[in-house]
Design a protein around this motif. Structure first.
Motif, short mmCIF file in Angstrom:
data_model
loop_
_atom_site.label_atom_id
_atom_site.label_comp_id
_atom_site.label_asym_id
_atom_site.label_seq_id
_atom_site.Cartn_x
_atom_site.Cartn_y
_atom_site.Cartn_z
N LEU A 30 0.87 -1.44 0.02
CA LEU A 30 0.02 0.01 -0.05
C LEU A 30 0.89 1.34 -0.04
N HIS A 31 1.70 1.39 0.92
CA HIS A 31 2.62 2.58 1.08
C HIS A 31 3.64 2.99 -0.48
N SER A 32 3.99 1.66 -1.04
CA SER A 32 4.55 1.62 -2.10
C SER A 32 3.75 2.74 -3.22
N VAL A 77 1.40 6.53 10.33
CA VAL A 77 0.39 6.36 11.18
C VAL A 77 0.08 4.75 11.13
N ASP A 78 0.37 4.03 10.13
CA ASP A 78 0.17 2.69 9.99
C ASP A 78 1.20 2.01 10.85
N ASN A 134 10.06 2.14 8.50
CA ASN A 134 9.02 1.95 7.41
C ASN A 134 8.95 0.67 7.05
N PHE A 135 7.78 0.16 6.41
CA PHE A 135 7.55 -1.50 6.55
C PHE A 135 8.58 -2.23 5.78
#
Length: 355
Positions: free
Chosen positions: A144-146, A217-218, A281-282
């Motif tokens: 999602l973040h990508s 926030v995630d 980050n993820f």
């Protein structure tokens, strides 16, 4: 309606024609979940068993505008990203005659992560299973973040298990937003207990107030979910949602991480740091989880058997959100509202039974 370029457009709802569902080929079966503004049914679409999320447009012009915008946003996000740990999007449509909007996804038979953990209590997940689930979640979030998407509502109700309980998939993009470095976002957010402090602090602001925040926030929400996967306890136990929000935002309170293995403790505590800019980050989270997994024993993980709670079990009163709607409940006791095997009956006929 169609257009020459293959794009379906109605108001703010723009969708490539390949994602446009024909409502006459939708067969609506038993209801399997319900939220404030939506119901989800088990059904069929083109002989495929699916989850059919039906969103009511609302009554007032303000309600209609808000729900249609949220629907358009959710559909846009779902149609843009595909990943093995995201619930598969099949398509969407509007049904003006019924004043509803419809989102169709794959149907996962394993139930929500919240339900699974509740059924397992007081036992805990095997650590390898817990970390495996965490990796599934982190990979979904990395995807999602990508794509520049913030989920904003990461919690166990929005995480669905496959039928074999070996894989977790992320669902419910109703609150997802595209991230912008310049545009501020509204305070509309997910469930307080899992929300980052920078979102909690909007609770006391005027409705619709704009506030700066970003994809970190995630990461905070992920830390709370990971803590829950390890301990199988409700985070901030003994507090209401609002009490948990206040404690986290204004007193920097977090669940107790003292008993965690050192490497896992570092992941959890770094993800829920007060300063969002210092959270990993993820991609980094995935590497940390993989490193921890390599340090523990390597036998095949044992997936705990599903334990069905008795009908007298009392559960913590949490708002389910439209998230858990994607999960089929085997023990719901619902009587099917239509026969989904009858291919001569379409969406409109089924709706006479459903409403």
């Amino acid at each position: 309606m169609g257009s020459g370029n293959g794009i379906y457009s109605e108001g703010e709802f723009n969708l490539d024609a390949k994602w446009l569902v024909d409502p006459n080929q939708l067969l609506v079966g038993p209801k399997i979940g319900e939220g404030a503004h939506a119901k989800v049914y088990k059904g069929q679409y083109k002989n495929q068993t699916v989850a059919i999320k039906v969103i009511h447009r609302g009554e007032t012009p303000e309600e209609i505008a808000k729900r249609e915008a949220r629907f358009a946003r959710e559909v846009a996000m779902l149609s843009r990203v595909q990943h093995k740990n995201l619930v598969k999007f099949i398509g969407a449509c509007k049904v003006p005659v019924k004043a509803v909007m419809v989102i169709v996804t794959e149907l996962l038979m394993g139930g929500t992560l919240r339900r699974y953990l509740l059924d397992l209590r007081p036992s805990c997940l095997d650590m390898r299973v817990a970390v495996g689930f965490a990796l599934d979640i982190a990979r979904a979030m990395e995807c999602l973040h990508s794509h520049g998407i913030i989920h904003r509502d990461l919690k166990p109700e929005n995480l669905i298990l496959t039928a074999d309980h070996k894989t977790v998939k992320l669902a419910d993009f109703g609150l997802a937003r595209e991230e912008s470095l310049t545009e501020m976002m509204t305070a509309e957010t997910g469930t307080y207990r899992w929300m980052a402090p920078e979102l909690y602090s909007t609770v006391t602001l005027r409705h619709g107030e704009k506030k700066h925040y970003n994809h970190k926030v995630d990461a905070y929400s992920f830390a709370i979910v990971l803590w829950e996967l390890i301990h199988n306890k409700l985070p901030f136990e003994g507090m209401s949602n609002l009490q948990a929000a206040y404690a986290a935002a204004f007193k920097n309170v977090r669940p107790n991480a003292e008993n965690l293995p050192e490497d896992l403790g570092l992941i959890v505590t770094s993800c829920w740091r007060e300063d969002p800019n210092t959270r990993p980050n993820f991609s980094e989270i995935i590497q940390m989880l993989l490193h921890y997994l390599s340090t523990i024993s390597t036998p095949e993980p044992v997936i705990p058997p599903r334990i069905y709670a008795s009908e007298n079990t009392v559960f913590t009163p949490e708002s389910p959100g439209t998230s858990s709607l994607m999960a089929a409940r085997h023990d719901s006791g619902e009587t099917p509202t239509s026969n989904i095997e009858d291919n001569s009956v379409g969406f409109f006929s089924c709706f006479r039974h459903c409403y």
